[in-house]
Write an enzyme that holds these catalytic residues in place. Sequence first.
Site, PDB file in Angstrom:
ATOM      1  N   HIS A 153      13.867  14.569  69.190  1.00 60.17           N
ATOM      2  CA  HIS A 153      12.600  14.366  69.904  1.00 60.17           C
ATOM      3  C   HIS A 153      12.716  14.862  71.360  1.00 60.17           C
ATOM      4  CE1 HIS A 153       8.885  11.803  70.687  1.00 60.17           C
ATOM      5  NE2 HIS A 153       9.276  12.103  71.903  1.00 60.17           N
ATOM      6  N   GLU A 154      13.801  14.479  72.043  1.00 56.76           N
ATOM      7  CA  GLU A 154      13.944  14.847  73.462  1.00 56.76           C
ATOM      8  C   GLU A 154      14.200  16.345  73.627  1.00 56.76           C
ATOM      9  OE1 GLU A 154      12.954  12.790  75.561  1.00 56.76           O
ATOM     10  OE2 GLU A 154      12.922  11.114  74.171  1.00 56.76           O
TER      11      GLU A 154
END
Length: 198
Positions: free
Chosen positions: A149-150
């Site tokens: 996600h990051e």
Amino acid sequence: MLLKIVQAGTPVLRQKGRDLTPAEIRSAPVQTLIELMRETMRDAPGVGLAAPQIGEPLRLAVIEDQVAREEQARTPVPFHVIVNPELRFVGQPPGEPPAMIDHFEGCLSVDGYQAVVPRSQRVQVSALDHRGESITIDATGWYARILQHEIDHLNGILYIDRMRPRTLSTGRNIGAYWLGQTPDEIVAALGEGDAGKR
Ligand code: ZN
């Protein structure tokens, strides 16, 4: 001091960030930025925060997860920084295609919503740390999800680009309708989305 988290629609969230040199990472402005991002992430609260989310088009993110939850294959992850990360999906055992796992996922820059997102069960990440030194991370389960996600944020990608669109839900409605059901049951109930097949 808390930083302002920008929301979907802000152009910086759709840009690929710029890499940092080890000297830049060690500089006072970037060290201060890391401290402020840690404070902002904890206040939100969130388990990760990427520089584009606070308006900085840099390939830097902070991560910290204090939760343990067996059904999410989730164990606490201490605070750390990743800079210029490169991500690789890893199969189980290595060499096999990656296993993709469904779970609800949210984002501080898509406030109020969550959706089921398939993510690789295991990843390997090469990056620089907060001192500008090379690190390799081998992660599984929820930590692997956080990293994907990051790192997506650092490349201008949001989870809504990867979600199962029919599962998009407000946080409130997840509590009202879907609590206690597995991601597989939820996806089956909502459908994979066959609008294009008609
Ligand atoms: Zn996010």
